[in-house]
Design a protein around this motif. Structure first.
Motif, PDB file in Angstrom:
ATOM      1  N   GLU A 160     -11.010   0.568  -4.679  1.00 47.75           N
ATOM      2  CA  GLU A 160      -9.922   1.416  -5.152  1.00 47.75           C
ATOM      3  C   GLU A 160      -8.568   0.738  -4.968  1.00 47.75           C
ATOM      4  OE1 GLU A 160     -11.839   5.857  -4.323  1.00 47.75           O
ATOM      5  OE2 GLU A 160     -10.828   4.771  -2.707  1.00 47.75           O
ATOM      6  N   THR A 161      -8.412   0.019  -3.861  1.00 49.10           N
ATOM      7  CA  THR A 161      -7.148  -0.675  -3.631  1.00 49.10           C
ATOM      8  C   THR A 161      -6.946  -1.795  -4.638  1.00 49.10           C
ATOM      9  OG1 THR A 161      -7.321  -0.189  -1.259  1.00 49.10           O
ATOM     10  CG2 THR A 161      -5.768  -1.902  -1.922  1.00 49.10           C
ATOM     11  N   LEU A 208      -2.739   5.345  -5.476  1.00 45.19           N
ATOM     12  CA  LEU A 208      -3.720   5.124  -4.416  1.00 45.19           C
ATOM     13  C   LEU A 208      -3.715   6.305  -3.470  1.00 45.19           C
ATOM     14  CD1 LEU A 208      -5.658   2.850  -3.384  1.00 45.19           C
ATOM     15  CD2 LEU A 208      -3.812   2.138  -1.854  1.00 45.19           C
ATOM     16  N   PRO A 251      -8.326   4.587   1.226  1.00 43.73           N
ATOM     17  CA  PRO A 251      -9.014   4.111   0.017  1.00 43.73           C
ATOM     18  C   PRO A 251     -10.045   3.039   0.349  1.00 43.73           C
ATOM     19  CG  PRO A 251      -6.907   3.028   0.225  1.00 43.73           C
ATOM     20  CD  PRO A 251      -6.977   4.019   1.351  1.00 43.73           C
ATOM     21  N   GLU A 256      -8.160  -1.986  -7.630  1.00 45.89           N
ATOM     22  CA  GLU A 256      -7.861  -1.388  -8.933  1.00 45.89           C
ATOM     23  C   GLU A 256      -6.436  -0.842  -8.971  1.00 45.89           C
ATOM     24  OE1 GLU A 256     -10.796   1.409 -10.206  1.00 45.89           O
ATOM     25  OE2 GLU A 256     -12.439  -0.050 -10.077  1.00 45.89           O
ATOM     26  N   ALA A 257      -5.971  -0.256  -7.871  1.00 50.84           N
ATOM     27  CA  ALA A 257      -4.601   0.266  -7.829  1.00 50.84           C
ATOM     28  C   ALA A 257      -3.585  -0.864  -8.014  1.00 50.84           C
ATOM     29  CB  ALA A 257      -4.362   1.000  -6.519  1.00 50.84           C
ATOM     30  N   LEU A 261       2.091   1.792  -3.504  1.00 53.08           N
ATOM     31  CA  LEU A 261       1.022   2.312  -4.368  1.00 53.08           C
ATOM     32  C   LEU A 261       0.828   3.809  -4.135  1.00 53.08           C
ATOM     33  CD1 LEU A 261      -1.603  -0.560  -3.981  1.00 53.08           C
ATOM     34  CD2 LEU A 261      -0.284  -0.046  -6.037  1.00 53.08           C
ATOM     35  N   GLN A 262       0.867   4.231  -2.886  1.00 56.76           N
ATOM     36  CA  GLN A 262       0.670   5.649  -2.579  1.00 56.76           C
ATOM     37  C   GLN A 262       1.854   6.480  -3.046  1.00 56.76           C
ATOM     38  OE1 GLN A 262      -0.141   5.498   1.630  1.00 56.76           O
ATOM     39  NE2 GLN A 262      -2.320   5.031   1.327  1.00 56.76           N
ATOM     40  N   TRP A 266      -0.827  -1.310 -10.998  1.00 57.64           N
ATOM     41  CA  TRP A 266       0.597  -1.609 -10.762  1.00 57.64           C
ATOM     42  C   TRP A 266       1.103  -2.592 -11.817  1.00 57.64           C
ATOM     43  CZ3 TRP A 266       4.014   0.021  -6.831  1.00 57.64           C
ATOM     44  CH2 TRP A 266       5.183  -0.715  -6.686  1.00 57.64           C
ATOM     45  N   LEU A 298       0.827  -1.203   0.000  1.00 56.08           N
ATOM     46  CA  LEU A 298       0.000   0.000   0.000  1.00 56.08           C
ATOM     47  C   LEU A 298       0.866   1.259   0.000  1.00 56.08           C
ATOM     48  CD1 LEU A 298      -2.825  -1.025   2.522  1.00 56.08           C
ATOM     49  CD2 LEU A 298      -2.866  -1.101   0.018  1.00 56.08           C
TER      50      LEU A 298
END
Length: 708
Positions: A633-634, A625, A629, A636-637, A619-620, A641, A616
């Motif tokens: 949303e997570t 992301l 989230p 999809e993120a 991703l941020q 990736w 996570l």
């Protein structure tokens, strides 16, 4: 004989039969099999190493074995290369050697030149045997040719298989980023599915995924045949045969003769369907037994209806083309119908070459015809599904999955007893997810037996699976290099690797895929020797990358730009919970509940949480992301990736598209978890039928993310 000498000789004998007692484990340490395990593995290969004297005899036998053959059982080489072939005759005898070319490659005869290689003759079985060496030309076309040797002490022929140097990717895949859907077909039901997803649903799913989502392939679970009568083994990875199709997936209404049934016969079909059509909306575990009992009854009615002359001719041509392999499989099905599971058969029925089996083939001819007919109608529906998927716009269409092996009491184990080993099963050594190792209860290919059969059983299997495929995924592709053999009576961790002729197995795979116009993806996860992935890439065989397994040494996720290019990259796999469940740590909870953890649950849960948090954070950091989230949303993120990787193929689990949280399979379990019985549902457990799938906002959003 001193104990050390016995140990050294045992390891020499093991090396001669490609048994590898020492291997590097997932923990980075070397592990070594006990001498007892090595002896048991050799016994499964048909080699008696039970005493120092037996070891000495076995070593002498294996050294003389090539000299007893006029020609090698098979020669496999790459296009554009030559090979030297040893020919053994009585010392001093003349011999003529030539090649007959594959008719599919143009046919004809090619002369073969003897080369000056001096090898001392050898006394074998009371005869002085000489070796002449012949060089195959380096311009042979791809195909299955035949080398022939004739002389006073030579009358032999063997296949010469010329394979591609490299299996080239289709043009559309060379720019990378082509994506597709991964589905467990049985779990994807429509309102007309008879209780499990079938080949009509496959065609519908393929066309809609292409047309609505822009997907270029549809990877499905293996469709290999299960038992002919109930109870059916739920796992698609433990079939009775890998060559033929499970008729459970046939859509009865799509068999052409169904349209011409009389009113009375149509009523019989409808009555058979009535109790299982309601299962399509049952949220409980899938009931394959009820479904197959209903379908089999209905298909019996359809089979009895006369076929037109043209249809009968098509069926006859199919049976003739499939040859002895189909006849043996259909006969095995008929025998199981009559006599029950093979474990209870008499010895004469367990031998496919016995007089009793020959008599049964005559007596059960009508049932053999029925089981052959089922393969024909399944093949027609598979062909239709692939054509529809391609017509919808898919670059590849259906991507079939090839299981590692077969059931120990199945059709292949019966018909292919000369090329499958008994006394051992295939598995995997301990790894981070299965610390006790795995025993998959499947008999492995016998390396020498497979070579003696010139790899024809392997080739025939590949041809059937590839016939209506745009691509094929090879489960545990490392098994083409080596397999973990677990001797009968040993625990899964007490095994040893047995090596295979990977040049032959990978080469033949590439040849058959080339002829079929298909892409090959190898599932190369697990304990992998470093050079294996390079070799597969060199041959044009794609690998597999799963996001959760792509980690750096410090536990952080591998950056997307550092992923391999020649792979199918995915977020998850069918042996893990869907992504929503994995994020919630349900893989830890489930393994703890089932007693599969070898470490304290708190420690494993902390490791899983750290893995998730590292992901996570990554991703941020990349702006994929935001803070706080949602689950969607997570998910999809995570898919964005892998979208950022250079990988040529990207896969999206259908379970992720709808928010499913339950795993399809929990490795290391049998009855403890409903493996392979979980119908497609969303995160709340509400069923998702095929008719509703493409109106799902969540699924469409994920498809849009992959199409960007």
């Amino acid at each position: 004989m001193p104990e050390t000498t016995t140990h050294d000789d045992l390891w020499r004998l093991a090396a001669a039969y490609d048994v590898v007692p020492r291997y590097r484990g997932h923990d980075g340490h070397d592990h070594e099999a006990s001498d007892e395990t090595v002896v048991r593995v050799l016994a499964a290969l048909g080699v008696d190493a039970s005493s120092p004297e037996r070891i000495t005899l076995a070593l002498a036998h294996v050294e003389n074995m090539p000299w007893r053959r006029v020609l090698p059982p098979v020669v496999v080489l790459r296009e554009g290369t030559s090979a030297q072939v040893p020919v053994h005759v009585t010392h001093g005898d003349p011999v003529e050697v030539w090649l007959e070319l594959d008719p599919e490659a143009g046919g004809g005869r090619r002369e073969v030149t003897q080369v000056d290689v001096v090898v001392e003759p050898r006394a074998v079985d009371g005869r002085l045997v000489g070796r002449a060496t012949f060089a195959l030309p380096d311009d042979l076309p791809l195909g299955w040719h035949e080398i022939r040797a004739e002389g006073p002490s030579a009358h032999a022929h063997s296949p010469v298989v010329v394979t591609p140097q490299r299996l080239e990717l289709p043009e559309r895949l060379r720019t990378g980023g082509v994506w597709g859907v991964m589905a467990q077909l049985y779990s994807v039901r429509s309102r007309t599915s008879w209780g499990v997803g079938d080949l009509a649903d496959l065609a519908e799913l393929g066309w809609l995924a292409a047309h609505r989502w822009g997907a270029d392939f549809l990877l499905i679970n293996p469709l290999h045949a299960a038992e002919p009568v109930e109870p059916l083994t739920p796992s698609p990875y433990l079939p009775t045969t890998r060559r033929f199709v499970n008729p459970l997936y046939v859509r009865v209404e799509d068999v052409r003769e169904t349209a011409y049934l009389s009113a009375a016969d149509r009523a019989l079909v409808e009555w058979a369907a009535e109790p299982v059509l309601s299962l399509d909306t049952d949220p409980g575990p899938l009931d394959r037994d009820a479904v197959w009992a209903a379908k089999r009854a209905a298909l019996e009615v359809v089979f009895a209806h006369p076929r037109s002359p043209a249809r009968q001719a098509e069926l006859d041509a199919f049976v003739e083309e499939e040859g002895e392999g189909l006849r043996e499989f259909a006969l095995w099905c008929a025998l199981v119908e009559r006599h029950g599971p093979p474990a209870g058969w008499s010895d004469d029925l367990r031998d496919p070459m016995s007089d009793a089996v020959a008599a049964a083939a005559v007596e059960l001819a009508d049932r053999v015809e029925f089981w052959s007919w089922l393969q024909w109608v399944a093949d027609e529906q598979l062909e239709h599904a692939q054509r529809v998927a391609r017509d919808g716009g898919m670059a590849l269409g259906i991507m079939h999955d090839l299981a590692v092996g077969v059931h120990a009491e199945g059709a292949d184990a019966w018909a292919l007893r000369d090329v499958l080993a008994t006394g051992a099963s295939v598995g995997a050594p301990p790894d981070m997810y299965n610390q006790q190792g795995q025993d998959w209860s499947q008999p492995p290919w016998h390396p020498e037996g497979l070579a003696r059969a010139a790899y024809r059983p392997y080739r025939d299997m590949l041809r059937t699976v590839l016939r209506h495929a745009g691509a094929i995924r090879i489960d545990h592709v490392l098994g083409l290099f080596r397999l973990w053999w677990v001797p009968a009576g040993n625990s899964a961790k007490d095994g040893a690797y047995v090596r295979y002729d990977h040049d032959a197995l990978v080469g033949i795979l590439a040849l058959e895929a080339h002829r079929a116009g298909a892409v090959v993806i190898g599932e190369d996860l697990g304990t992998v020797e470093p050079w294996v992935r390079d070799y597969l890439a060199e041959r044009g065989i794609l690998g597999t990358s799963v996001l959760w397994f792509e980690q750096l040494h410090d536990g952080r996720p591998r950056p997307p730009e550092d992923y391999r290019e020649l792979v199918l990259a995915t977020v998850t796999t069918h042996d893990l919970p869907p992504t929503a469940g994995y994020l919630a740590g349900e893989h830890v909870t489930l393994r703890d509940r089932l007693g599969l953890l070898s470490k304290p649950v708190a420690e494993v849960r902390a490791q899983a949480a750290a893995e998730r948090d590292h992901m996570l954070d990554a991703l941020q950091e990349r702006g994929l992301l935001g803070h706080d989230p949602s689950e969607r949303e997570t998910v999809e993120a995570l898919h964005r990736w892998i979208r950022a990787t250079p990988s040529v193929l990207l896969g999206v689990s259908l379970a992720d598209a709808v928010g499913e949280r339950r795993a399809q399979n929990q490795p290391g379990t049998d009855q403890e978890y409903p493996n392979w019985k979980v119908p497609l549902a969303d995160g709340t457990g509400r069923l998702v039928l095929l008719e509703d799938l493409f109106t799902s906002a969540r699924a469409q959003s994920l498809a849009d993310a992959m199409g960007q």
